[in-house]
Design a protein around this motif. Structure first.
Motif, PDB file in Angstrom:
ATOM      1  N   VAL A  11      -4.580 -25.831  19.446  1.00  0.00           N
ATOM      2  CA  VAL A  11      -4.669 -26.982  20.346  1.00  0.00           C
ATOM      3  C   VAL A  11      -4.194 -28.236  19.615  1.00  0.00           C
ATOM      4  O   VAL A  11      -3.443 -29.042  20.165  1.00  0.00           O
ATOM      5  N   ALA A  12      -4.620 -28.387  18.364  1.00  0.00           N
ATOM      6  CA  ALA A  12      -4.202 -29.544  17.568  1.00  0.00           C
ATOM      7  C   ALA A  12      -2.679 -29.583  17.441  1.00  0.00           C
ATOM      8  O   ALA A  12      -2.071 -30.643  17.575  1.00  0.00           O
ATOM      9  N   LYS A  13      -2.081 -28.441  17.214  1.00  0.00           N
ATOM     10  CA  LYS A  13      -0.623 -28.381  17.101  1.00  0.00           C
ATOM     11  C   LYS A  13       0.030 -28.755  18.436  1.00  0.00           C
ATOM     12  O   LYS A  13       0.994 -29.512  18.463  1.00  0.00           O
ATOM     13  N   GLU A  14      -0.504 -28.232  19.542  1.00  0.00           N
ATOM     14  CA  GLU A  14       0.037 -28.542  20.885  1.00  0.00           C
ATOM     15  C   GLU A  14      -0.010 -30.043  21.166  1.00  0.00           C
ATOM     16  O   GLU A  14       0.904 -30.593  21.771  1.00  0.00           O
ATOM     17  N   LEU A  15      -1.103 -30.695  20.753  1.00  0.00           N
ATOM     18  CA  LEU A  15      -1.286 -32.118  21.026  1.00  0.00           C
ATOM     19  C   LEU A  15      -0.807 -33.014  19.884  1.00  0.00           C
ATOM     20  O   LEU A  15      -0.958 -34.233  19.951  1.00  0.00           O
ATOM     21  N   ALA A  16      -0.249 -32.405  18.856  1.00  0.00           N
ATOM     22  CA  ALA A  16       0.269 -33.138  17.698  1.00  0.00           C
ATOM     23  C   ALA A  16      -0.789 -34.064  17.109  1.00  0.00           C
ATOM     24  O   ALA A  16      -0.565 -35.259  16.907  1.00  0.00           O
ATOM     25  N   THR A  17      -1.957 -33.502  16.851  1.00  0.00           N
ATOM     26  CA  THR A  17      -3.047 -34.248  16.239  1.00  0.00           C
ATOM     27  C   THR A  17      -3.741 -33.355  15.210  1.00  0.00           C
ATOM     28  O   THR A  17      -3.298 -32.237  14.963  1.00  0.00           O
ATOM     29  N   SER A  18      -4.819 -33.838  14.640  1.00  0.00           N
ATOM     30  CA  SER A  18      -5.489 -33.082  13.588  1.00  0.00           C
ATOM     31  C   SER A  18      -6.532 -32.110  14.145  1.00  0.00           C
ATOM     32  O   SER A  18      -7.048 -32.299  15.247  1.00  0.00           O
ATOM     33  N   ASP A  19      -6.834 -31.098  13.348  1.00  0.00           N
ATOM     34  CA  ASP A  19      -7.894 -30.160  13.708  1.00  0.00           C
ATOM     35  C   ASP A  19      -9.219 -30.890  13.889  1.00  0.00           C
ATOM     36  O   ASP A  19      -9.973 -30.594  14.816  1.00  0.00           O
ATOM     37  N   SER A  20      -9.502 -31.852  13.015  1.00  0.00           N
ATOM     38  CA  SER A  20     -10.775 -32.566  13.096  1.00  0.00           C
ATOM     39  C   SER A  20     -10.869 -33.401  14.365  1.00  0.00           C
ATOM     40  O   SER A  20     -11.944 -33.528  14.955  1.00  0.00           O
ATOM     41  N   GLN A  21      -9.750 -33.953  14.829  1.00  0.00           N
ATOM     42  CA  GLN A  21      -9.754 -34.708  16.082  1.00  0.00           C
ATOM     43  C   GLN A  21     -10.080 -33.790  17.264  1.00  0.00           C
ATOM     44  O   GLN A  21     -10.866 -34.140  18.141  1.00  0.00           O
ATOM     45  N   ILE A  22      -9.492 -32.598  17.275  1.00  0.00           N
ATOM     46  CA  ILE A  22      -9.755 -31.649  18.353  1.00  0.00           C
ATOM     47  C   ILE A  22     -11.205 -31.199  18.299  1.00  0.00           C
ATOM     48  O   ILE A  22     -11.879 -31.102  19.331  1.00  0.00           O
TER      49      ILE A  22
END
Length: 75
Positions: A11-22
């Motif tokens: 999901v983090a990769k899909e949204l171009a954000t960090s694992d911790s944010q997800i």
């Protein structure tokens, strides 16, 4: 065929954000997810992710409509 469920890292990769944010989004309830297995691994259903993205587009459009750009250049 795309998988029905995604790991938080996917999901983090899909949204171009960090694992911790997800992880924070899931723990806060912002992004719907399920916890599975004995180790309590999180999974996000692809359909829920797509709904989340659509909702965010709508929220952003509302925000843009109520917060128009102001021309700050002097006349």
């Amino acid at each position: 065929m795309e998988p029905r469920f995604l790991r938080l890292s996917e999901v983090a990769k899909e949204l171009a954000t960090s694992d911790s944010q997800i992880y924070h989004m899931v723990r806060s309830g912002e992004l719907p997810a399920i916890k599975i297995g004995g180790r309590g691994q999180w999974r996000v259903e692809r359909a829920k992710l797509e709904e989340y993205i659509s909702d965010k587009y709508a929220e952003t459009a509302d925000w843009v409509a109520t917060n128009p750009l102001v021309d700050n250049e002097p006349e």
